[in-house]
Design a protein around this motif. Structure first.
Motif, PDB file in Angstrom:
ATOM      1  N   THR A  91     -37.971 -17.634  29.891  1.00 28.35           N
ATOM      2  CA  THR A  91     -38.877 -18.399  29.026  1.00 28.35           C
ATOM      3  C   THR A  91     -39.431 -17.517  27.917  1.00 28.35           C
ATOM      4  OG1 THR A  91     -39.509 -19.927  30.800  1.00 28.35           O
ATOM      5  CG2 THR A  91     -41.060 -19.668  28.971  1.00 28.35           C
ATOM      6  N   ALA A  92     -39.241 -17.960  26.676  1.00 29.97           N
ATOM      7  CA  ALA A  92     -39.658 -17.173  25.513  1.00 29.97           C
ATOM      8  C   ALA A  92     -39.349 -17.961  24.250  1.00 29.97           C
ATOM      9  CB  ALA A  92     -38.912 -15.839  25.477  1.00 29.97           C
ATOM     10  N   VAL A  93     -39.838 -17.445  23.141  1.00 26.52           N
ATOM     11  CA  VAL A  93     -39.372 -17.916  21.833  1.00 26.52           C
ATOM     12  C   VAL A  93     -38.171 -17.056  21.464  1.00 26.52           C
ATOM     13  CG1 VAL A  93     -39.922 -18.267  19.409  1.00 26.52           C
ATOM     14  CG2 VAL A  93     -41.679 -18.651  21.158  1.00 26.52           C
ATOM     15  N   TYR A  94     -37.085 -17.721  21.104  1.00 27.48           N
ATOM     16  CA  TYR A  94     -35.848 -17.032  20.768  1.00 27.48           C
ATOM     17  C   TYR A  94     -35.663 -17.043  19.256  1.00 27.48           C
ATOM     18  CZ  TYR A  94     -34.449 -16.661  25.635  1.00 27.48           C
ATOM     19  OH  TYR A  94     -34.384 -16.327  26.965  1.00 27.48           O
ATOM     20  N   TYR A  95     -35.320 -15.878  18.726  1.00 28.05           N
ATOM     21  CA  TYR A  95     -35.122 -15.704  17.294  1.00 28.05           C
ATOM     22  C   TYR A  95     -33.716 -15.172  17.027  1.00 28.05           C
ATOM     23  CZ  TYR A  95     -40.266 -15.540  17.300  1.00 28.05           C
ATOM     24  OH  TYR A  95     -41.601 -15.813  17.481  1.00 28.05           O
ATOM     25  N   CYS A  96     -33.138 -15.597  15.917  1.00 30.66           N
ATOM     26  CA  CYS A  96     -31.948 -14.918  15.439  1.00 30.66           C
ATOM     27  C   CYS A  96     -32.326 -14.119  14.195  1.00 30.66           C
ATOM     28  CB  CYS A  96     -30.805 -15.883  15.162  1.00 30.66           C
ATOM     29  SG  CYS A  96     -31.068 -17.077  13.841  1.00 30.66           S
ATOM     30  N   ALA A  97     -31.560 -13.065  13.956  1.00 33.08           N
ATOM     31  CA  ALA A  97     -31.837 -12.193  12.823  1.00 33.08           C
ATOM     32  C   ALA A  97     -30.532 -11.636  12.275  1.00 33.08           C
ATOM     33  CB  ALA A  97     -32.759 -11.048  13.253  1.00 33.08           C
ATOM     34  N   ALA A  98     -30.491 -11.455  10.975  1.00 30.42           N
ATOM     35  CA  ALA A  98     -29.311 -10.918  10.302  1.00 30.42           C
ATOM     36  C   ALA A  98     -29.538  -9.446   9.980  1.00 30.42           C
ATOM     37  CB  ALA A  98     -29.040 -11.690   9.018  1.00 30.42           C
ATOM     38  N   ALA A  99     -28.523  -8.639  10.303  1.00 32.19           N
ATOM     39  CA  ALA A  99     -28.602  -7.201  10.040  1.00 32.19           C
ATOM     40  C   ALA A  99     -28.057  -6.887   8.655  1.00 32.19           C
ATOM     41  CB  ALA A  99     -27.815  -6.433  11.097  1.00 32.19           C
ATOM     42  N   ARG A 100     -28.507  -5.798   8.088  1.00 31.80           N
ATOM     43  CA  ARG A 100     -28.044  -5.390   6.760  1.00 31.80           C
ATOM     44  C   ARG A 100     -26.609  -4.875   6.823  1.00 31.80           C
ATOM     45  NH1 ARG A 100     -31.616  -2.709   4.239  1.00 31.80           N
ATOM     46  NH2 ARG A 100     -33.326  -2.711   5.734  1.00 31.80           N
ATOM     47  N   ARG A 101     -26.126  -4.604   8.019  1.00 30.59           N
ATOM     48  CA  ARG A 101     -24.779  -4.064   8.173  1.00 30.59           C
ATOM     49  C   ARG A 101     -23.857  -5.106   8.806  1.00 30.59           C
ATOM     50  NH1 ARG A 101     -26.280   1.345   7.668  1.00 30.59           N
ATOM     51  NH2 ARG A 101     -28.371   1.759   8.419  1.00 30.59           N
ATOM     52  N   TYR A 102     -22.551  -4.846   8.792  1.00 35.63           N
ATOM     53  CA  TYR A 102     -21.613  -5.778   9.421  1.00 35.63           C
ATOM     54  C   TYR A 102     -21.523  -5.551  10.916  1.00 35.63           C
ATOM     55  CZ  TYR A 102     -18.091  -2.090   9.791  1.00 35.63           C
ATOM     56  OH  TYR A 102     -17.418  -0.951  10.127  1.00 35.63           O
ATOM     57  N   TYR A 103     -22.077  -4.421  11.381  1.00 31.64           N
ATOM     58  CA  TYR A 103     -22.014  -4.099  12.797  1.00 31.64           C
ATOM     59  C   TYR A 103     -23.437  -4.067  13.369  1.00 31.64           C
ATOM     60  CZ  TYR A 103     -23.140   0.554  11.014  1.00 31.64           C
ATOM     61  OH  TYR A 103     -23.721   1.605  10.369  1.00 31.64           O
ATOM     62  N   CYS A 104     -23.519  -4.192  14.678  1.00 34.00           N
ATOM     63  CA  CYS A 104     -24.805  -4.196  15.361  1.00 34.00           C
ATOM     64  C   CYS A 104     -25.347  -2.772  15.466  1.00 34.00           C
ATOM     65  CB  CYS A 104     -24.672  -4.797  16.752  1.00 34.00           C
ATOM     66  SG  CYS A 104     -24.211  -6.535  16.746  1.00 34.00           S
ATOM     67  N   SER A 113     -33.530 -10.265   7.964  1.00 33.06           N
ATOM     68  CA  SER A 113     -33.952 -11.649   7.813  1.00 33.06           C
ATOM     69  C   SER A 113     -34.051 -12.286   9.183  1.00 33.06           C
ATOM     70  CB  SER A 113     -32.961 -12.424   6.941  1.00 33.06           C
ATOM     71  OG  SER A 113     -33.384 -13.752   6.765  1.00 33.06           O
ATOM     72  N   TRP A 114     -35.150 -12.993   9.426  1.00 36.05           N
ATOM     73  CA  TRP A 114     -35.426 -13.580  10.727  1.00 36.05           C
ATOM     74  C   TRP A 114     -35.668 -15.077  10.597  1.00 36.05           C
ATOM     75  CZ3 TRP A 114     -35.973 -10.644  15.315  1.00 36.05           C
ATOM     76  CH2 TRP A 114     -35.877  -9.259  15.132  1.00 36.05           C
ATOM     77  N   GLY A 115     -35.254 -15.811  11.620  1.00 41.78           N
ATOM     78  CA  GLY A 115     -35.588 -17.218  11.668  1.00 41.78           C
ATOM     79  C   GLY A 115     -36.991 -17.431  12.205  1.00 41.78           C
ATOM     80  N   GLN A 116     -37.396 -18.688  12.296  1.00 43.02           N
ATOM     81  CA  GLN A 116     -38.739 -19.030  12.749  1.00 43.02           C
ATOM     82  C   GLN A 116     -38.839 -19.111  14.268  1.00 43.02           C
ATOM     83  OE1 GLN A 116     -41.537 -19.395  10.685  1.00 43.02           O
ATOM     84  NE2 GLN A 116     -40.035 -18.419   9.343  1.00 43.02           N
ATOM     85  N   GLY A 117     -37.726 -19.163  14.932  1.00 49.26           N
ATOM     86  CA  GLY A 117     -37.729 -19.173  16.388  1.00 49.26           C
ATOM     87  C   GLY A 117     -37.605 -20.567  16.976  1.00 49.26           C
ATOM     88  N   THR A 118     -37.078 -20.608  18.188  1.00 46.05           N
ATOM     89  CA  THR A 118     -36.990 -21.850  18.950  1.00 46.05           C
ATOM     90  C   THR A 118     -37.452 -21.566  20.366  1.00 46.05           C
ATOM     91  OG1 THR A 118     -35.519 -23.690  19.562  1.00 46.05           O
ATOM     92  CG2 THR A 118     -34.541 -21.495  19.567  1.00 46.05           C
ATOM     93  N   GLN A 119     -38.262 -22.463  20.906  1.00 42.13           N
ATOM     94  CA  GLN A 119     -38.870 -22.244  22.212  1.00 42.13           C
ATOM     95  C   GLN A 119     -37.905 -22.625  23.326  1.00 42.13           C
ATOM     96  OE1 GLN A 119     -42.290 -21.197  23.153  1.00 42.13           O
ATOM     97  NE2 GLN A 119     -41.138 -21.004  25.079  1.00 42.13           N
ATOM     98  N   VAL A 120     -37.771 -21.742  24.296  1.00 40.65           N
ATOM     99  CA  VAL A 120     -37.012 -22.021  25.518  1.00 40.65           C
ATOM    100  C   VAL A 120     -37.976 -21.903  26.691  1.00 40.65           C
ATOM    101  CG1 VAL A 120     -35.213 -21.184  27.075  1.00 40.65           C
ATOM    102  CG2 VAL A 120     -34.806 -21.241  24.593  1.00 40.65           C
TER     103      VAL A 120
END
Length: 124
Positions: A91-104, A113-120
């Protein structure tokens, strides 16, 4: 400007499944590694999973390994997080985010850049 939008959260019973989506309307994601993070009340933000720009080399935190699967469909400009065997501790708020690089990268500052989140929420 890159703006991320998460969807797919909700309330599920323990043992259930959800699939989260991360989209960027009007902005191509295929040059960016994308990470999924979560933050529970009173806890620090935790990286859950990350996938590179072409869909390879996914990585997972120990807490979700074997239960969650990250994937991406660059044709649909969307990254997914399939979550199975959910537990109350997910249980948490889940966020996705984009990295400045092509790799993690383990460096949180690489995520630009981050999204606003979605609650699970997972009930026992």
């Amino acid at each position: 400007q890159l703006q991320l939008v998460e969807s797919g959260g909700g309330l599920v019973q323990s043992g259930g499944s959800l699939r989260l989506s991360c989209a960027a309307p009007g902005f191509p994601l295929d040059s960016y590694a994308i990470g999924w993070f979560r933050q529970a009340p009173g806890k620090e933000r935790e990286e859950v999973s990350c996938i590179n720009s072409y869909g390879g080399s996914p990585n997972y935190s120990d807490s979700v390994k074997g239960r969650f699967t990250i994937s991406r469909d660059n044709a649909k400009n969307t990254v997914y997080l399939q979550m199975n065997s959910l537990r109350p501790e997910d249980t948490a708020v889940y966020y996705c985010a984009a990295a400045r690089r092509y790799y993690c990268s383990p460096d949180l500052s690489d995520f630009i850049s981050w999204g606003q989140g979605t609650q699970v929420a997972v009930s026992s």
